[in-house]
Design a protein around this motif. Structure first.
Motif: not given
Ligand code: ASP
Ligand code: ADP
Ligand code: MG
Length: 275
Positions: A49, A47, A114, A36-37, A167, A181-185
């Motif tokens: 992002t 963050k 990222e 992730s970033a 991401f 958001r959260g898409g690196s998962d």
């Molecule tokens: N950096 C992105 C976010 O803050 C993706 C991630 O962290 O998974 O949503």
């Protein structure tokens, strides 16, 4: 073989990246790393992002972006300096600024956290950087799984180890597209499925999946094992410890997900499996 994804808190600064480096070096099976970033370094921090989203917004509204660019640049420069690596963050942000003036999209700008995080970790570890833009392909209704899995499997055949940004990917014209958001998962799950990993380790800042958000509810219990279906339902009802769309690629490929804590690495974490 293990695919690891490290979240924003794990990639937040040089100290936390030092922990990431140790975790990777503790097991030679940890071959493909998705990042992730950089996230928040403390509760009052931003963050990367979110900083990039504000930057694009300021630019679009004709506001001065120089302070925003300097703050972003400093976050990456600081990490590079502490590891003593040659990484020209100001040159990277010069490119991002130029892209803004040429009409770069929102998704392009917010994907750069990222991109730079993976570039940086690749240098820190001395492991090749492989760009997700060329591999993760989006169609009109989301990720094109077949193409994406084939692209990743094919590209990673050439690398024993690699660092990839999470991401984002790209559309059929090669334009950057981000997940929600959260898409690196989700990116981590796609890599794990593509290389048929034995485990998808998702490294975060809590000991695993709890019955409720452990930061908000001190009666929350750690769950040691749960099914893909239960995880999907928990994610759907707001347990953002794992993006809901990260479940399907792992489930389809039969890869177990192990949620683990970068700051308590010997804790067993939560296992997400078929049964
Ligand atoms: N950096 C992105 C976010 O803050 C993706 C991630 O962290 O998974 O949503
Ligand atoms: P990362 O940056 O590693 O992807 P996230 O912030 O996306 O981390 O996810 C981890 C956070 O999810 C935890 O710090 C926690 O506050 C929150 N969270 C919400 N619900 C849950 C839950 N049911 N179990 C564990 N953590 C949860
Ligand atoms: Mg997350």
């Amino acid at each position: 073989m293990i695919v690891c994804k490290f979240g924003g808190t794990s990639m937040a600064n040089a100290e936390t990246i030092g922990l990431v480096k140790q975790i990777i070096s503790l097991d030679a099976d940890r071959r493909y790393i998705v990042v992730s970033a950089p996230g928040r370094r403390n509760p009052a921090d931003s963050k990367v992002t979110d900083m990039l989203i504000s930057l694009k917004n300021d630019f679009d509204n004709g506001r001065d972006v120089s302070k925003g660019i300097d703050a972003l640049c400093a976050r990456f420069q600081d990490i590079a300096q502490k590891f003593g690596i040659d990484f020209d963050a100001s040159c990277e942000f010069e490119k991002i600024y130029r892209a803004l003036t040429l009409g770069a999209s929102d998704d392009y700008v917010k994907s750069r956290g990222e991109y730079l995080s993976a570039k940086l970790l690749s240098k820190i570890l001395g492991v090749p950087f492989v760009d997700a833009a060329d591999l993760v392909k989006f169609g009109t209704d989301g990720v094109d799984y077949e193409t994406t899995l084939a692209n990743i499997a094919n590209a990673l055949k050439a690398f024993d180890r690699a660092v990839l940004p999470g991401f984002y990917g790209s559309d059929k014209d090669g334009q950057i597209v981000t997940f929600s958001r959260g898409g690196s998962d989700v990116s981590g799950a796609l890599v794990a499925a593509a290389v048929k990993a034995d485990v998808y380790e998702n490294w975060t800042d809590v000991d695993g999946v709890f019955s409720a958000d452990p930061r908000k509810d001190d009666t929350a219990r750690l769950i040691d094992r749960l099914t893909y279906e239960d995880m999907y339902n928990l994610a759907l009802s707001g347990a953002n410890v794992l993006h809901k769309d990260a479940v399907y690629p792992a489930e389809r490929a039969g890869v177990p997900i192990n949620i683990k804590n970068t700051f308590n690495r010997y804790a067993a974490g939560t296992w997400i499996m078929k049964e």
